[in-house]
Design an enzyme around this catalytic site. Structure first.
Site, PDB file in Angstrom:
ATOM      1  N   SER A  94       0.841  -1.199   0.000  1.00 39.27           N
ATOM      2  CA  SER A  94       0.000   0.000   0.000  1.00 39.27           C
ATOM      3  C   SER A  94       0.880   1.255   0.000  1.00 39.27           C
ATOM      4  CB  SER A  94      -0.973  -0.035   1.183  1.00 39.27           C
ATOM      5  OG  SER A  94      -1.916   1.000   1.086  1.00 39.27           O
ATOM      6  N   LEU A  95       0.875   2.067   1.096  1.00 37.67           N
ATOM      7  CA  LEU A  95       1.719   3.271   1.097  1.00 37.67           C
ATOM      8  C   LEU A  95       3.183   2.901   0.886  1.00 37.67           C
ATOM      9  CD1 LEU A  95       3.712   4.227   3.719  1.00 37.67           C
ATOM     10  CD2 LEU A  95       1.586   3.798   4.900  1.00 37.67           C
ATOM     11  N   GLN A 252      -4.433   2.184  -7.285  1.00 38.08           N
ATOM     12  CA  GLN A 252      -4.161   1.529  -6.005  1.00 38.08           C
ATOM     13  C   GLN A 252      -5.047   2.060  -4.875  1.00 38.08           C
ATOM     14  OE1 GLN A 252      -1.793   2.709  -3.047  1.00 38.08           O
ATOM     15  NE2 GLN A 252      -0.073   1.335  -3.399  1.00 38.08           N
TER      16      GLN A 252
END
Length: 311
Positions: A94-95, A252
């Site tokens: 993710s991040l 995303q």
């Protein structure tokens, strides 16, 4: 072959980065640069808390990135490591995909910090507090999790957010639907379902306003080709073209984090060693996906010295 991997939200803790900064000028430079870019004392929150401030999505995301990049900078500046010489791929959860891009010099540190601050803010603002939720389904694979989410939806949004490993899948969506999924999960064969203490339903279609905000921000961000290919969360495949990286980062926000498939694909491509920088979260997931892989988690100065000796 070796991949450097970077953790996502949930890996933050008060005190993160402090020992590194005390021991290393290179780490201190990173934390100062992030503070300057954001115009806030983020490092003070990382060191001293309160935890409620650090957990805020808009603080947690740049903090986790800064901690991982500080670890990398110590390896590079004080250990003489060159990422391009030691990594065949980079990836992040993710991040962590932004951290991976910064590590591979596709994004500079200040830009990465600003993008993650905005991403955190936009994700938090996309859905009013209390209207969304997320739950971890334990002992459920992707197919089972998709069936549970679909059965619980009842006209609301409930989708798979993170396919983490063969035994852990996270779902996300409207609170009512996710809450219905928790008892349903057990009935449908999952071992357990647990509501997660998150402030918004990440990686689902409810995040579209945040995706729009990121599309605008990424359009003007200086993004270069990375030194090594980056495995994109939404593709579970390596990419290196800046235009495609931009597009996949936007996707995303609402799309599924295909972590299990990404690790499996890297293993298939020949990766036998995974080095997690700035956390000890992804290692356990990787072990469940690729039991034969060598996994190294690097957080402390001792970890850094051990890695440099091993490489």
């Amino acid at each position: 072959m070796r991949a450097f991997i970077f953790p996502g939200q949930g890996s933050q803790s008060v005190g993160m980065g402090k020992a590194l900064a005390d021991a290393s000028p290179a780490a201190r430079e990173v934390f100062q640069e992030v503070d300057d870019a954001l115009g806030q004392h983020l490092f003070r929150i990382m060191c001293e808390g309160p935890e409620s401030d650090l957990t805020l999505t808009e603080n947690a995301q740049p903090a986790i990135m800064a901690n991982a990049i500080a670890t990398l900078r110590v390896l590079e500046k004080e250990g003489g490591l060159r990422l391009a010489d030691k990594a065949d791929f980079v990836a992040g959860h993710s991040l962590g995909e932004y951290t991976a891009l910064c590590a591979a010099e596709a994004l500079d540190l200040a830009t990465t910090a600003k993008l993650l601050k905005l991403r955190g803010r936009a994700m938090q603002a996309a859905v009013p507090v209390g209207e969304g939720a997320m739950a971890a389904l334990l002992g459920a694979d992707l197919e089972k999790a998709q069936a549970i989410a679909s059965a619980a939806a009842e006209g609301e949004i409930c989708t798979v957010a993170n396919d983490n490993d063969p035994s852990q899948v996270v779902i996300s969506g409207h609170r009512g639907a996710v809450e219905r999924a928790v008892p349903l999960a057990k009935e449908m064969g999952a071992k357990r379902a647990v509501l997660l203490p998150v402030s918004a339903p990440f990686h689902c279609p409810l995040m579209q306003p945040a995706a729009d905000a990121m599309a605008e921000a990424l359009a003007s961000a200086d993004l270069r080709a990375p030194l090594v290919p980056v495995y994109a969360n939404v593709l579970a495949a390596p990419i290196a073209d800046p235009a495609e990286i931009r597009a996949r980062l936007v996707e995303q926000v609402t799309g599924m984090v295909r972590w299990r498939e990404s690790v499996a694909a890297m293993t298939e491509a020949g990766v036998s060693e995974f080095v997690e920088l700035g956390g000890k979260v992804l290692g356990a997931m990787v072990k469940r996906i690729a039991p034969d892989a060598k996994i190294t988690s690097v957080v402390s100065m001792d970890d850094i010295e051990a890695l440099l000796a091993a490489l």
